[in-house]
Write a protein that holds these residues in place. Structure first.
Motif, PDB file in Angstrom:
ATOM      1  N   LEU A 250       0.828  -1.210   0.000  1.00  0.00           N
ATOM      2  CA  LEU A 250       0.000   0.000   0.000  1.00  0.00           C
ATOM      3  C   LEU A 250       0.862   1.259   0.000  1.00  0.00           C
ATOM      4  N   GLY A 251       2.061   1.193   0.607  1.00  0.00           N
ATOM      5  CA  GLY A 251       2.967   2.326   0.516  1.00  0.00           C
ATOM      6  C   GLY A 251       3.336   2.615  -0.928  1.00  0.00           C
ATOM      7  N   PHE A 252       3.699   1.571  -1.671  1.00  0.00           N
ATOM      8  CA  PHE A 252       3.988   1.742  -3.093  1.00  0.00           C
ATOM      9  C   PHE A 252       2.738   2.176  -3.864  1.00  0.00           C
ATOM     10  N   ALA A 253       1.598   1.602  -3.514  1.00  0.00           N
ATOM     11  CA  ALA A 253       0.357   1.931  -4.217  1.00  0.00           C
ATOM     12  C   ALA A 253       0.030   3.419  -4.100  1.00  0.00           C
ATOM     13  N   ALA A 254       0.251   3.977  -2.912  1.00  0.00           N
ATOM     14  CA  ALA A 254       0.017   5.412  -2.719  1.00  0.00           C
ATOM     15  C   ALA A 254       1.061   6.232  -3.463  1.00  0.00           C
ATOM     16  N   ALA A 255       2.326   5.846  -3.320  1.00  0.00           N
ATOM     17  CA  ALA A 255       3.404   6.612  -3.954  1.00  0.00           C
ATOM     18  C   ALA A 255       3.265   6.637  -5.471  1.00  0.00           C
ATOM     19  N   LEU A 256       2.828   5.520  -6.050  1.00  0.00           N
ATOM     20  CA  LEU A 256       2.778   5.384  -7.508  1.00  0.00           C
ATOM     21  C   LEU A 256       1.382   5.595  -8.084  1.00  0.00           C
ATOM     22  N   ASP A 257       0.483   6.163  -7.275  1.00  0.00           N
ATOM     23  CA  ASP A 257      -0.838   6.593  -7.767  1.00  0.00           C
ATOM     24  C   ASP A 257      -1.711   5.453  -8.274  1.00  0.00           C
ATOM     25  N   TRP A 258      -1.679   4.325  -7.573  1.00  0.00           N
ATOM     26  CA  TRP A 258      -2.584   3.248  -7.960  1.00  0.00           C
ATOM     27  C   TRP A 258      -4.032   3.690  -7.827  1.00  0.00           C
ATOM     28  N   ARG A 259      -4.348   4.278  -6.686  1.00  0.00           N
ATOM     29  CA  ARG A 259      -5.681   4.824  -6.452  1.00  0.00           C
ATOM     30  C   ARG A 259      -5.546   6.093  -5.610  1.00  0.00           C
ATOM     31  N   ASP A 260      -6.653   6.752  -5.381  1.00  0.00           N
ATOM     32  CA  ASP A 260      -6.654   7.953  -4.553  1.00  0.00           C
ATOM     33  C   ASP A 260      -6.080   7.610  -3.172  1.00  0.00           C
ATOM     34  N   PRO A 261      -5.191   8.454  -2.634  1.00  0.00           N
ATOM     35  CA  PRO A 261      -4.569   8.121  -1.348  1.00  0.00           C
ATOM     36  C   PRO A 261      -5.562   7.942  -0.203  1.00  0.00           C
ATOM     37  N   ASP A 262      -6.665   8.678  -0.224  1.00  0.00           N
ATOM     38  CA  ASP A 262      -7.672   8.496   0.814  1.00  0.00           C
ATOM     39  C   ASP A 262      -8.283   7.094   0.732  1.00  0.00           C
ATOM     40  N   GLU A 263      -8.502   6.613  -0.488  1.00  0.00           N
ATOM     41  CA  GLU A 263      -9.034   5.259  -0.652  1.00  0.00           C
ATOM     42  C   GLU A 263      -8.023   4.223  -0.178  1.00  0.00           C
ATOM     43  N   ILE A 264      -6.751   4.446  -0.490  1.00  0.00           N
ATOM     44  CA  ILE A 264      -5.716   3.512  -0.038  1.00  0.00           C
ATOM     45  C   ILE A 264      -5.645   3.486   1.486  1.00  0.00           C
TER      46      ILE A 264
END
Length: 235
Positions: free
Chosen positions: A178-192
């Motif tokens: 999830l750290g990578f997912a937030a950093a690399l814009d997988w989804r909106d950070p609030d959703e992550i």
């Protein structure tokens, strides 16, 4: 003496370019970190965010209202001098990632974890070419060495400033993925952030909200969102 706070002594905070980096100056005098290192930032937008915090101080300097300055100080004074050690610490989260440890029961929670967490693991598989193993229960199941090596290499590639932000994205969410997912814009950070709190939100549904726990969670959410903004301004 513990209540002492530095007074505002400057009129204007500005940004000055220095050999490809950006410094914040107070009436022409450069700001330094707590370790007395010159506070130089990798991008102008980050330097402008730091300068805006200094400009917003009134009679006394309140570090609590200066998150970009605090993060920049951490990148320079803490991460830069032990980059490899910090990267190793964060990479280790991949061996016991939050998303990999699933409930045994009730069936509704098991299904929800699969529905919400599996897409993040699928994204990591596509992005990094590794598939993390999931298990039922809390007994530690080591990830394959090849998986750990690949994810660790990705962490070590981050710059000092990115790694300072990444530290909070991972430690607050409890998940390297999830750290990578937030950093690399997988989804909106609030959703992550909500994805990382799936278990806590489930408990709230079952037993009702706890005001103290919710207040603490909100502080952590704000810190997580700040870390994402700091990461984005790092390059």
């Amino acid at each position: 003496m513990s209540d002492w706070k530095p007074k505002r002594f400057w009129k204007l905070a500005t940004v000055a370019e220095r050999d490809g980096s950006f410094a914040v100056e107070l009436d022409g005098r450069p700001v330094r970190t707590p370790a007395k290192t010159l506070l130089t930032l990798p991008t102008r937008p980050m330097a402008e965010a730091v300068a805006a915090e200094w400009d917003a101080q009134e009679k006394e300097v309140d570090p609590r209202t200066m998150p970009f300055t605090r993060s920049a100080n951490a990148a320079i004074d803490k991460v830069r001098v032990q980059h490899a050690e910090v990267a190793d610490l964060l990479a280790a989260y991949g061996d016991s990632d939050l998303l990999c440890y699933r409930a045994v029961h009730p069936a509704e929670l098991v299904a929800r974890q699969s529905q919400i967490w599996d897409p993040a693991l699928d994204w990591a598989c596509v992005t990094f070419g590794v598939r993390l193993i999931t298990v039922s229960g809390l007994m530690h199941q080591p990830q394959p060495e090849s998986v750990q090596t690949q994810l660790s290499a990705q962490v070590h590639c981050l710059s000092d400033f990115q790694l300072a932000a990444f530290h909070d994205l991972v430690s607050l969410s409890g998940s390297l993925v999830l750290g990578f997912a937030a950093a690399l814009d997988w989804r909106d950070p609030d959703e992550i952030w909500r994805i990382s709190r799936l278990d806590e939100l489930w408990q709230e549904e079952q037993w009702g909200p706890d005001e103290e726990a919710q207040a603490l969670a909100e502080l952590k959410r704000q810190a997580f969102l700040h870390a994402k903004r700091f990461f984005d301004l790092s390059s």
